[in-house]
Design an enzyme around this catalytic site. Structure first.
Site: not given
Ligand code: ADP
Length: 416
Positions: A7, A99, A219, A250, A341, A396
């Site tokens: 990716n 990806r 995320g 964004r 996330g 994914e």
């Molecule tokens: P990406 O889209 O880059 O793959 P992720 O799916 O890892 O990103 O998501 C990242 C987001 O998830 C960030 O805003 C991070 O703060 C949030 N995040 C991760 N763990 C937690 C948590 N325990 N509580 C709130 N937000 C979280």
């Protein structure tokens, strides 16, 4: 079959090696052999690698470009220090799945990479100038390192949404611009929405045609998809991943007139506007602090920061707006599914999204929501709900590995 899944982002590379075949797919026993990330490509790279035993190696070293990053990752995979019993040489990596962000209208499903497919991905560069070139660099790097004989597949972020009807994917601008330039909504995060829908179907043990859900990938990038009768019928991202929900940096939806207005008032160029909307907006732009949801929630709780709180409120409000719109469009749904996330880890965000939807029949089970372990699948709504809520961690990479094996072995790739 050991599949290397790549990716490639603008300044990062994520990889996994997954051992999968038709039998392990059927029994969900695919094995993760290794994974890693290389961030800050183009400067002092940050490396994090993890072998099959879970041992993590961290390192920092200059990483010139994507070619160099892939070289470093592959060299680590086959090295004795990685200590991965299943991989001793390049020959132990049997196929590579990429990806690819934008497949345009050309690619409606995963495909084996051939010179014609590379030409097709190149044709889509206009639509995804930030992403497709990196994906192509990844493909070229693998061909150089492994030789032209290694099977490679492309799994497109846009493909799952190809089932959207014209009324969902067109913008209400003169039709000729769709005809001439293919200006339309494509949607992204398709592999994630597809995986989540697949897991939902497995959890409930129902056929694809009975899947009527709204999936929320939350995320750094965020998108919602309306999945009716097993098909994506609408999604929040558009021609590019800028449209729709409020995201880390964004803006999501804005009145397009804002662009001209700000360009005039601030003397911004198109490039500056592009940076503003893609990199300086969203949670970061509203809070003035960070794009990281964890930090915003901490600021809100510990320091009562008004703008952190406002950013979080706008984030959840926009999601609720889309849920409402999709429920109307779908004539109701059976469940809302959280992933990504934020969706997977934050009980408080899930609670704020689901609040005051009792009139719709959505009753959150606070205890289930608060105690669901990160990384696990489960229902977080009360048994009595008419509209349920689930958390399903996305994967994914697994889907990319499985699609790759199916393509290599000549097995039909399911639409999801
Ligand atoms: P990406 O889209 O880059 O793959 P992720 O799916 O890892 O990103 O998501 C990242 C987001 O998830 C960030 O805003 C991070 O703060 C949030 N995040 C991760 N763990 C937690 C948590 N325990 N509580 C709130 N937000 C979280």
């Amino acid at each position: 079959m050991n599949v290397l899944v790549l990716n490639t982002g603008s300044s990062s590379l994520k990889f996994q090696v997954i051992d999968t075949d038709p039998e392990t797919m059927a029994s969900d026993t695919d094995r993760r052999i290794a994974k890693g990330t290389i961030e800050r490509i183009g400067s002092q790279g940050l490396l994090r690698f993890q072998n099959s035993a879970g041992r993590v190696t961290r390192n920092a070293q200059p990483v010139r470009d994507h070619r160099a990053a892939i070289d470093i990752a592959v060299r680590w995979l086959v090295s004795p220090e990685a200590d991965i019993p299943q991989i001793n040489s390049l020959a132990d990596i049997h196929a590579v799945g990429h990806r690819v962000v934008h497949g345009g209208e050309k690619f409606t499903a995963s495909t084996l990479i051939t010179p014609e497919v590379i030409d097709g991905i190149e044709e889509c560069i206009d639509l995804a100038p930030l992403h497709n070139p990196d994906n192509l660099r990844g493909i070229a790097a693998i061909t150089e390192i492994f030789g032209a004989g290694i099977p490679q597949s492309a799994v497109f972020d846009t493909a799952f949404h190809h089932s959207m009807p014209e009324g969902s994917f067109l913008y209400a601008i003169p039709y000729q611009f769709y005809r001439r330039h293919r200006v339309r909504r494509y949607g992204f995060h398709g592999t994630s929405h597809r995986y989540v829908a697949y897991r939902y179907r497995k959890l409930l043990d129902i056929p694809k045609e009975q899947v009527n859900i709204i999936t929320l990938h939350l995320g750094n990038g965020c998108s919602a998809a309306a999945i009716k009768g097993g098909r994506s019928i609408d999604t929040s991202m558009g021609l590019t991943p800028l449209e729709g929900l409020v995201m880390g940096t964004r803006s999501g939806d804005v009145d397009p007139a804002v662009i001209e207005y700000l360009m005039e008032k601030e003397g911004f160029s198109i490039n500056q506007m592009d940076t503003l909307l893609n990199k300086q907006s969203g949670l970061l732009g509203i809070s003035g602090l960070t794009n990281d949801m964890r930090d915003l929630l901490a600021e809100e709780q510990e320091n009562n920061d008004r703008r952190a709180s406002l950013a979080v409120q706008m984030f959840t409000q926009r999601i609720r707006k889309y849920i409402g719109a999709y429920l109307a469009e779908m004539n109701g749904a059976d469940a809302i599914v959280f992933a990504g996330g934020i969706g997977e880890n934050s009980a408080i965000i899930r609670q704020r999204v689901c609040q005051q939807m009792e009139w719709l029949g959505l009753h959150l089970d606070e205890q289930r929501n608060n105690t669901l372990q990160a990384g696990t699948e489960g229902r977080i709504s009360a048994d009595s709900s008419r509209l349920h809520a689930y958390v399903i961690p996305t994967d994914e990479e697994l889907l990319i590995a499985r699609d790759t094996v199916r393509l290599v072995e000549g097995i039909a790739v399911p639409s999801w």
